[in-house]
Design a protein around this motif. Sequence first.
Motif, mmCIF file in Angstrom:
data_model
loop_
_atom_site.group_PDB
_atom_site.id
_atom_site.type_symbol
_atom_site.label_atom_id
_atom_site.label_comp_id
_atom_site.label_asym_id
_atom_site.label_seq_id
_atom_site.Cartn_x
_atom_site.Cartn_y
_atom_site.Cartn_z
ATOM 1 N N GLN A 225 0.834 -1.202 0.000
ATOM 2 C CA GLN A 225 0.000 0.000 0.000
ATOM 3 C C GLN A 225 0.869 1.253 0.000
ATOM 4 O O GLN A 225 0.597 2.227 -0.707
ATOM 5 C CB GLN A 225 -0.916 0.012 1.223
ATOM 6 C CG GLN A 225 -2.004 -1.057 1.215
ATOM 7 C CD GLN A 225 -2.900 -0.954 2.430
ATOM 8 O OE1 GLN A 225 -3.343 0.149 2.785
ATOM 9 N NE2 GLN A 225 -3.159 -2.080 3.097
ATOM 10 N N LEU A 226 1.943 1.202 0.768
ATOM 11 C CA LEU A 226 2.879 2.327 0.820
ATOM 12 C C LEU A 226 3.552 2.519 -0.534
ATOM 13 O O LEU A 226 3.691 3.661 -1.011
ATOM 14 C CB LEU A 226 3.934 2.075 1.906
ATOM 15 C CG LEU A 226 5.012 3.167 2.077
ATOM 16 C CD1 LEU A 226 4.365 4.504 2.443
ATOM 17 C CD2 LEU A 226 6.026 2.758 3.129
ATOM 18 N N MET A 230 3.534 5.803 -2.959
ATOM 19 C CA MET A 230 4.796 6.447 -3.340
ATOM 20 C C MET A 230 4.865 6.727 -4.836
ATOM 21 O O MET A 230 5.570 7.639 -5.281
ATOM 22 C CB MET A 230 5.973 5.559 -2.933
ATOM 23 C CG MET A 230 6.147 5.405 -1.430
ATOM 24 S SD MET A 230 6.639 6.941 -0.634
ATOM 25 C CE MET A 230 8.316 7.106 -1.253
ATOM 26 N N ARG A 231 4.201 5.917 -5.643
ATOM 27 C CA ARG A 231 4.146 6.084 -7.108
ATOM 28 C C ARG A 231 5.538 6.074 -7.738
ATOM 29 O O ARG A 231 5.819 6.825 -8.678
ATOM 30 C CB ARG A 231 3.437 7.387 -7.475
ATOM 31 C CG ARG A 231 2.059 7.563 -6.858
ATOM 32 C CD ARG A 231 1.496 8.933 -7.118
ATOM 33 N NE ARG A 231 0.319 9.191 -6.311
ATOM 34 C CZ ARG A 231 -0.270 10.389 -6.222
ATOM 35 N NH1 ARG A 231 0.223 11.420 -6.905
ATOM 36 N NH2 ARG A 231 -1.339 10.552 -5.460
ATOM 37 N N ASP A 246 -3.216 4.848 -5.980
ATOM 38 C CA ASP A 246 -3.829 5.306 -4.732
ATOM 39 C C ASP A 246 -5.062 6.145 -5.036
ATOM 40 O O ASP A 246 -5.278 6.595 -6.165
ATOM 41 C CB ASP A 246 -2.818 6.104 -3.911
ATOM 42 C CG ASP A 246 -2.307 7.308 -4.661
ATOM 43 O OD1 ASP A 246 -2.763 8.431 -4.383
ATOM 44 O OD2 ASP A 246 -1.443 7.122 -5.565
ATOM 45 N N GLN A 247 -5.865 6.372 -4.021
ATOM 46 C CA GLN A 247 -7.122 7.089 -4.200
ATOM 47 C C GLN A 247 -6.911 8.525 -4.661
ATOM 48 O O GLN A 247 -7.693 9.057 -5.445
ATOM 49 C CB GLN A 247 -7.924 7.062 -2.897
ATOM 50 C CG GLN A 247 -8.496 5.691 -2.562
ATOM 51 C CD GLN A 247 -9.258 5.703 -1.251
ATOM 52 O OE1 GLN A 247 -8.706 6.092 -0.227
ATOM 53 N NE2 GLN A 247 -10.497 5.274 -1.267
ATOM 54 N N LYS A 261 -7.348 7.167 10.062
ATOM 55 C CA LYS A 261 -6.163 6.329 10.160
ATOM 56 C C LYS A 261 -4.922 7.063 9.690
ATOM 57 O O LYS A 261 -3.846 6.952 10.252
ATOM 58 C CB LYS A 261 -6.353 5.049 9.354
ATOM 59 C CG LYS A 261 -7.286 4.042 9.992
ATOM 60 C CD LYS A 261 -7.362 2.794 9.143
ATOM 61 C CE LYS A 261 -8.281 1.749 9.788
ATOM 62 N NZ LYS A 261 -8.370 0.542 8.961
ATOM 63 N N GLU A 262 -5.071 7.852 8.578
ATOM 64 C CA GLU A 262 -3.925 8.525 7.997
ATOM 65 C C GLU A 262 -3.505 9.749 8.816
ATOM 66 O O GLU A 262 -2.350 10.106 8.875
ATOM 67 C CB GLU A 262 -4.239 8.937 6.563
ATOM 68 C CG GLU A 262 -4.333 7.756 5.611
ATOM 69 C CD GLU A 262 -4.602 8.206 4.193
ATOM 70 O OE1 GLU A 262 -4.644 9.433 3.980
ATOM 71 O OE2 GLU A 262 -4.762 7.347 3.311
ATOM 72 N N THR A 263 -4.489 10.428 9.449
ATOM 73 C CA THR A 263 -4.185 11.685 10.157
ATOM 74 C C THR A 263 -3.973 11.488 11.653
ATOM 75 O O THR A 263 -3.636 12.440 12.357
ATOM 76 C CB THR A 263 -5.338 12.690 9.955
ATOM 77 O OG1 THR A 263 -6.552 12.105 10.428
ATOM 78 C CG2 THR A 263 -5.504 13.018 8.470
#
Length: 275
Positions: A225-226, A230-231, A246-247, A261-263
């Motif tokens: 997922q990471l 990162m692309r 990613d979204q 979760k992200e923040t």
Amino acid sequence: MAKEVKKDIPEISVEQKLTALYKLQTILSEMDKIKTLRGELPLEVRDLEDEITGLNTRIEKIKHEIEELKQNVATRKIDIEAAKASIEKYKAQQDNVRNNREFDVLTKEIEFQSLEVELNEKRIREANASVKAKEEEIVKSENALQERTKDLEDKKNELDEIVAETKQEEERLRENAKSIESTIEPRLLQAFKRIRANSRNGLGITYVQRGACGGCFNKIPAQRQLDVRMRKKIIVCEYCGRIMVDQELAGVAPTATETVKETKPRRSRLSSSAE
């Protein structure tokens, strides 16, 4: 003699490649919707045309069978008249017989011809009944033919309207797709099309949502997922083979749970030891 110079596609970053692929996927999905919109109608039109052809063939066959039955009836009527004439002849001959043996022979001939008359009359009744049943069947088939012909006309008109409405939009989407495809390296484009062709819903690229692949919904490991976020490289789902983005790149807002979760702040080791 001047050599033809091959036009090379400019080198672009992985993020740009993913963006181009996702835009291409969006356009192709819109084209799929248009095809789906009219996709059933051509099949229905073809089925109706086949059914109409079958009904016409059936009607012609029944008419031919009726004609044969009528000819058979006419032939049997002639046979009846011939048998009746023979009976009259044999009856007249009985008046001039010289012995009982000749009388018995003529009697048997009269009985045989009488049976022939009865048999032919029975066959005529059966044939007439068959003719009546087949004529009724023709009426039903002709009514069905009229209905199917009307349905075919309606379906064709509906299909023509949809084609007229979507033709311009489809051509615009096709031109946009060609424009984007020209910016993607052939090998990557070929791989994308192959993945898309093998996909049930026509998706060759999808975004990660709630920690799972948006195509097959299998969970994606945190490290992958990471890597997707990162692309830096092309990441494919190890389950369905779809390319993942990613979204944010897909332009899809994350859910409230994912945002939390992200923040959610992490406690540093320094602050932890200070306590």
